[in-house]
Design an enzyme around this catalytic site. Structure first.
Site, PDB file in Angstrom:
ATOM      1  N   GLU A  25       0.822  -1.217   0.000  1.00 16.12           N
ATOM      2  CA  GLU A  25       0.000   0.000   0.000  1.00 16.12           C
ATOM      3  C   GLU A  25       0.850   1.259   0.000  1.00 16.12           C
ATOM      4  O   GLU A  25       2.053   1.230   0.295  1.00 16.12           O
ATOM      5  CB  GLU A  25      -0.947   0.020   1.200  1.00 16.12           C
ATOM      6  N   LYS A 159      -3.404  -1.358  15.487  1.00 12.62           N
ATOM      7  CA  LYS A 159      -2.838  -0.489  16.520  1.00 12.62           C
ATOM      8  C   LYS A 159      -3.798  -0.316  17.675  1.00 12.62           C
ATOM      9  O   LYS A 159      -5.003  -0.247  17.485  1.00 12.62           O
ATOM     10  CB  LYS A 159      -2.536   0.891  15.932  1.00 12.62           C
TER      11      LYS A 159
HETATM   12  N1  PSU Z   1      -1.636   1.727   9.945  1.00  9.23           N
HETATM   13  C1  PSU Z   1      -0.361   2.222   9.950  1.00  9.23           C
HETATM   14  N2  PSU Z   1      -0.020   3.165   9.072  1.00  9.23           N
HETATM   15  C2  PSU Z   1      -0.910   3.624   8.166  1.00  9.23           C
HETATM   16  C3  PSU Z   1      -2.239   3.083   8.143  1.00  9.23           C
HETATM   17  C4  PSU Z   1      -2.549   2.133   9.058  1.00  9.23           C
HETATM   18  O1  PSU Z   1       0.446   1.846  10.738  1.00  9.23           O
HETATM   19  O2  PSU Z   1      -0.538   4.494   7.383  1.00  9.23           O
HETATM   20  C5  PSU Z   1      -3.186   3.532   7.097  1.00  9.23           C
HETATM   21  C6  PSU Z   1      -3.598   2.346   6.220  1.00  9.23           C
HETATM   22  O3  PSU Z   1      -3.538   2.749   4.880  1.00  9.23           O
HETATM   23  C7  PSU Z   1      -5.021   2.087   6.622  1.00  9.23           C
HETATM   24  C8  PSU Z   1      -5.480   3.468   6.969  1.00  9.23           C
HETATM   25  O4  PSU Z   1      -5.779   1.519   5.607  1.00  9.23           O
HETATM   26  O5  PSU Z   1      -4.379   4.011   7.670  1.00  9.23           O
HETATM   27  C9  PSU Z   1      -6.724   3.472   7.800  1.00  9.23           C
HETATM   28  O6  PSU Z   1      -7.200   4.778   7.876  1.00  9.23           O
HETATM   29  P1  PSU Z   1      -8.632   5.039   8.524  1.00  9.23           P
HETATM   30  O7  PSU Z   1      -8.481   4.735   9.959  1.00  9.23           O
HETATM   31  O8  PSU Z   1      -8.898   6.499   8.239  1.00  9.23           O
HETATM   32  O9  PSU Z   1      -9.585   4.141   7.802  1.00  9.23           O
END
Ligand code: PSU
Ligand code: MN
Length: 305
Positions: A25, A159
């Protein structure tokens, strides 16, 4: 092949020959890590995938093109361009139709991978149900994507800025299997044990591949989560980590951060509070995931022979 996709020559060739490919990603590069560690990490992840005998396919939307596989200069653009959008499922068409640049989240990367016939996708951590979601409704689109798109997602769990218990409940409701390796526990990104168990522990890539073939062979359709804990030497003490996370959550609330800005804000804040330790941990766990994901892609390709 879907005409809206643009596969790199290397990925196209590998897909044509049935060689193992691992999707990666770009949100973690554009919004999850600071320059220049983001580019260094992205390059190291690609090298790790190659070293295990698979082809890396970093995914992003560039000039409106849904790119599957980025060359060195495209990867650098994603790492350096501060105006990259953050695209999940609902944003992909906008970025393409408006000829914009967008980093893809877990959700959007799964879509690109699936359309390109790539079965394994490596990330850091998946999004999930945010704490306080009962009032904010903040549940990552990653979870709905896992419910509907058949791609195996290798991650270091979720996380603990999230409510991990509720995240696992959501996945269960939607029939998304959560596998673990090395340990029974579902991993918590910076720390190894989330305090919750994964559904099934499958240590070897061969066993994981057999599970995935059975799941998809039955037409069950959903994604599969493979939780891979952060290496012991890179893990951060849970009490220390939790103190930083709680502080970052308070800061986000005080600053009125909402919606898709939440996760990048928390990651950046935790990095500052931990004086960079969280970033080093993040790099270590992604590299570990890349190695495990590539092994899985190789095992899946072998199981087809
Ligand atoms: N976890 C990480 N780093 C990130 C993300 C998640 O350690 O950059 C990113 C991933 O791309 C995940 C997104 O899909 O955050 C989720 O964002 P949200 O909580 O806005 O859906
Ligand atoms: Mn969200």
């Amino acid at each position: 092949m879907n005409p809206y996709l643009q596969l790199s020559p290397e990925v196209l060739q590998a897909r044509f020959e049935g060689r193992p490919v691992v999707a990666l990603e770009s949100t973690i590069i554009a919004h999850g890590m600071p320059w220049p560690q983001n580019l260094q990490t992205a390059q190291a992840v690609e090298a790790t995938v190659r070293a295990q005998g698979a082809v890396p396919a970093s995914i992003a939307i560039l000039d409106g093109r849904f790119c599957i596989g980025l060359d060195a200069s495209q990867l650098e653009r994603v790492a350096q361009d501060r105006s990259m959008l953050k695209a999940s499922r609902r944003d992909i068409a906008y970025a393409m139709a408006q000829r914009r640049n967008a980093a893809t989240t877990v959700s959007a990367t799964m879509i690109g991978a699936h359309l390109a016939g790539i079965e394994v996708f490596v990330t850091g951590g998946i999004g999930g149900v945010h704490r306080e979601a009962s009032t904010t409704f903040d549940i990552s689109a990653d979870l709905q994507e896992l419910a509907r798109t058949p791609v195996a997602v290798v991650c270091a769990g979720a996380k603990s800025i999230l409510d991990i218990g509720l995240t696992l409940e959501y996945l269960e409701t939607h029939g998304v299997p959560v596998l673990s390796r090395e340990q029974d526990a579902f991993a918590a990104f910076y720390t190894r044990d989330s305090g919750f168990k994964a559904d099934h522990r499958l240590d070897s890539a061969t066993e994981q591949a057999a599970f995935i073939r059975a799941h998809w062979g039955l037409g069950l359709g959903s994604g599969v989560v493979l939780s891979n804990p952060i290496p012991v030497q890179a893990a951060i003490d849970p009490p220390l980590m939790n103190a930083w996370i709680d502080q970052a959550l308070r800061d986000a609330q005080a600053a009125g951060i909402q919606g898709k800005a939440t996760t990048p804000f928390l990651l950046a804040r935790i990095k500052d509070l931990s004086e960079g330790r969280s970033l080093a941990a993040n790099q270590a766990l992604v590299l570990h995931n890349a190695s495990v994901g590539a092994e899985l892609a190789v095992a899946l390709a072998q199981s087809d022979r």
